[in-house]
Every structure is written in C-alpha cells, then in structure tokens.
Design a protein around this motif. Structure first.
Motif, PDB file in Angstrom:
ATOM      1  N   VAL A  44      34.312  46.796  38.790  1.00 57.18           N
ATOM      2  CA  VAL A  44      34.519  46.550  37.470  1.00 57.18           C
ATOM      3  C   VAL A  44      36.150  46.020  37.050  1.00 57.18           C
ATOM      4  O   VAL A  44      36.262  45.450  36.245  1.00 57.18           O
ATOM      5  N   VAL A  45      36.736  46.904  37.618  1.00 57.78           N
ATOM      6  CA  VAL A  45      38.376  46.707  37.426  1.00 57.78           C
ATOM      7  C   VAL A  45      39.043  45.521  37.950  1.00 57.78           C
ATOM      8  O   VAL A  45      39.779  44.634  37.299  1.00 57.78           O
ATOM      9  N   GLU A  46      38.409  45.186  39.137  1.00 55.79           N
ATOM     10  CA  GLU A  46      38.984  43.828  39.651  1.00 55.79           C
ATOM     11  C   GLU A  46      38.302  42.676  38.839  1.00 55.79           C
ATOM     12  O   GLU A  46      38.583  41.629  39.138  1.00 55.79           O
ATOM     13  N   ASN A  47      36.802  42.695  38.319  1.00 50.92           N
ATOM     14  CA  ASN A  47      36.166  41.473  38.006  1.00 50.92           C
ATOM     15  C   ASN A  47      36.136  41.619  36.247  1.00 50.92           C
ATOM     16  O   ASN A  47      35.456  40.486  35.874  1.00 50.92           O
ATOM     17  N   THR A  48      36.731  42.460  35.584  1.00 50.15           N
ATOM     18  CA  THR A  48      36.490  42.472  34.315  1.00 50.15           C
ATOM     19  C   THR A  48      37.968  41.931  33.527  1.00 50.15           C
ATOM     20  O   THR A  48      39.115  42.105  34.142  1.00 50.15           O
ATOM     21  N   ASN A  49      37.736  40.841  32.733  1.00 47.38           N
ATOM     22  CA  ASN A  49      39.003  40.021  32.405  1.00 47.38           C
ATOM     23  C   ASN A  49      39.418  40.500  30.958  1.00 47.38           C
ATOM     24  O   ASN A  49      38.503  40.847  29.979  1.00 47.38           O
ATOM     25  N   LYS A  50      40.641  40.617  30.731  1.00 53.33           N
ATOM     26  CA  LYS A  50      41.133  40.905  29.390  1.00 53.33           C
ATOM     27  C   LYS A  50      40.936  39.541  28.493  1.00 53.33           C
ATOM     28  O   LYS A  50      40.638  38.542  29.160  1.00 53.33           O
ATOM     29  N   PRO A  51      41.065  39.884  27.114  1.00 53.90           N
ATOM     30  CA  PRO A  51      40.860  38.592  26.525  1.00 53.90           C
ATOM     31  C   PRO A  51      41.762  37.432  26.803  1.00 53.90           C
ATOM     32  O   PRO A  51      41.467  36.318  26.463  1.00 53.90           O
ATOM     33  N   ASN A  52      42.765  37.587  27.552  1.00 54.35           N
ATOM     34  CA  ASN A  52      43.701  36.575  28.026  1.00 54.35           C
ATOM     35  C   ASN A  52      43.414  35.936  29.292  1.00 54.35           C
ATOM     36  O   ASN A  52      43.862  34.976  29.559  1.00 54.35           O
ATOM     37  N   LYS A  85      42.810  37.298  32.164  1.00 52.29           N
ATOM     38  CA  LYS A  85      43.409  37.911  33.392  1.00 52.29           C
ATOM     39  C   LYS A  85      42.411  39.154  33.638  1.00 52.29           C
ATOM     40  O   LYS A  85      42.176  39.849  32.872  1.00 52.29           O
ATOM     41  N   PRO A  86      42.141  39.342  35.097  1.00 54.21           N
ATOM     42  CA  PRO A  86      41.524  40.578  35.066  1.00 54.21           C
ATOM     43  C   PRO A  86      42.294  41.964  34.873  1.00 54.21           C
ATOM     44  O   PRO A  86      43.436  41.955  34.860  1.00 54.21           O
ATOM     45  N   ILE A  87      41.637  42.988  34.464  1.00 50.30           N
ATOM     46  CA  ILE A  87      42.428  44.103  33.920  1.00 50.30           C
ATOM     47  C   ILE A  87      43.261  44.794  34.976  1.00 50.30           C
ATOM     48  O   ILE A  87      43.987  45.511  34.868  1.00 50.30           O
ATOM     49  N   LYS A  88      42.843  44.642  36.282  1.00 48.65           N
ATOM     50  CA  LYS A  88      43.417  45.177  37.550  1.00 48.65           C
ATOM     51  C   LYS A  88      44.938  44.527  37.346  1.00 48.65           C
ATOM     52  O   LYS A  88      45.629  45.304  38.123  1.00 48.65           O
ATOM     53  N   THR A  89      45.318  43.293  36.843  1.00 50.77           N
ATOM     54  CA  THR A  89      46.753  42.820  36.880  1.00 50.77           C
ATOM     55  C   THR A  89      47.558  43.357  36.044  1.00 50.77           C
ATOM     56  O   THR A  89      48.892  43.355  35.927  1.00 50.77           O
ATOM     57  N   SER A  90      47.198  44.353  35.281  1.00 54.75           N
ATOM     58  CA  SER A  90      47.811  45.240  34.334  1.00 54.75           C
ATOM     59  C   SER A  90      48.592  46.289  35.015  1.00 54.75           C
ATOM     60  O   SER A  90      48.185  47.034  35.844  1.00 54.75           O
ATOM     61  N   ASN A  91      49.797  46.575  34.443  1.00 52.86           N
ATOM     62  CA  ASN A  91      50.589  47.498  35.073  1.00 52.86           C
ATOM     63  C   ASN A  91      50.059  49.040  34.948  1.00 52.86           C
ATOM     64  O   ASN A  91      50.451  49.741  35.882  1.00 52.86           O
ATOM     65  N   HIS A  92      49.118  48.907  34.056  1.00 52.70           N
ATOM     66  CA  HIS A  92      48.293  50.181  34.016  1.00 52.70           C
ATOM     67  C   HIS A  92      47.644  50.754  35.294  1.00 52.70           C
ATOM     68  O   HIS A  92      47.642  51.991  35.383  1.00 52.70           O
ATOM     69  N   PHE A  93      47.219  49.942  35.930  1.00 50.36           N
ATOM     70  CA  PHE A  93      46.575  50.128  37.324  1.00 50.36           C
ATOM     71  C   PHE A  93      47.531  50.054  38.495  1.00 50.36           C
ATOM     72  O   PHE A  93      46.880  50.427  39.621  1.00 50.36           O
ATOM     73  N   ASN A  94      48.735  49.724  38.345  1.00 43.88           N
ATOM     74  CA  ASN A  94      49.470  49.574  39.539  1.00 43.88           C
ATOM     75  C   ASN A  94      49.417  50.730  40.390  1.00 43.88           C
ATOM     76  O   ASN A  94      49.339  50.352  41.885  1.00 43.88           O
ATOM     77  N   LEU A  95      49.564  51.867  40.352  1.00 49.47           N
ATOM     78  CA  LEU A  95      49.485  52.845  41.110  1.00 49.47           C
ATOM     79  C   LEU A  95      48.344  53.130  42.014  1.00 49.47           C
ATOM     80  O   LEU A  95      48.122  53.829  42.780  1.00 49.47           O
TER      81      LEU A  95
END
Length: 142
Positions: free
Chosen positions: A33-41, A43-53
């Motif tokens: 889900v994190v790798e394949n769900t896209n933000k409204p822009n 881009k996958p939500i995975k690319t957000s700094n929120h998930f960096n660690l």
C-alpha cells in the motif's frame, strides 16, 4: 492467497505459524500500500519524507530491508479515524517477531487467533479504494 492460508491455519496445532503468517500478511500488505498508493500529485506516498526512516538510515542511505516497525508507526500516524488508528496502534508486531525468531518463546493458541482476527480490519482499511484510503489519511503530513 496468503490471508486465506493465515485464517485457515489451525491455531491449536500451529500457533507459531499462524502468528508468523499474520505478521507477514500485515507487513506485505502495508508495504504494498505504501509503495503503490499515490498522493494527489501522482507520486507514491513512499516518496514522502514522512516514511524515510522505514526505507533509509539516518544518513539517507537506502536500507537493505524495510523497517516495518517504523513503517507501521508512520502509516498509523496518518490515519484520521480514531478507531482504525487505535486498531493499528494495538496491533503489536514485536511480540510476533519474538515468537518467530526466538525458539524460547511460543505462541499461545488464543493469542494467535486473536492476532489473526484483528488483522482483517487493518487489511480491509489498507486495501479499500485508493481515493477512499487517501481521504482517510492526513495528507498534510506527507
């Protein structure tokens, strides 16, 4: 399907296996889900700094593994529905980790069944329609 195998496994004879499959089912679904769900822009939500660690070390280098404890915590932080958020918070992945990797610890059949039974709500939430999922998350944190 992995979830069917998990639910159909007899907890009385295979409590450790049921516990392991429950954890693996959650981790596989969450990562998907994190790798394949896209933000409204787009881009996958995975690319957000929120998930960096969950995917990188503190220096920004890619990890050779996914840190599922961090991934679950960071995903849970985004959930706006209090009941679902509590269900994610209460789903302990460290206890199953100990059961899976420490032969001195064994799963209790009732606990294996309860852990597995609690999984369905989490998976249903994660695998809902992508638009509904995005509407259920606080995207301002991404």
């Amino acid at each position: 399907m992995l979830i069917d195998e998990c639910y159909n496994l007899d907890e009385n004879n295979f409590a450790n296996s049921k516990t392991a499959l429950t954890r693996v089912s959650l981790e596989c679904t969450l990562k998907y889900v994190v790798e394949n769900t896209n933000k409204p822009n787009g881009k996958p939500i995975k690319t957000s700094n929120h998930f960096n660690l969950a995917f990188k070390d503190r220096k920004g280098n890619p990890l050779t593994f996914t840190n599922f404890e961090v991934l679950k915590t960071k995903f849970t932080e985004l959930i706006t529905d209090v009941g679902i958020k509590k269900a994610f918070e209460n789903f302990d992945i460290q206890n199953p980790h100990q059961i899976i990797h420490n032969y001195h610890v064994a799963a209790v059949p009732a606990n294996a069944k309860a852990l597995c039974d609690n999984l369905i709500d989490l998976i249903e939430f994660m695998l809902q329609d992508e638009t509904d999922l995005l509407n259920s998350l606080d995207l301002t944190q991404l």
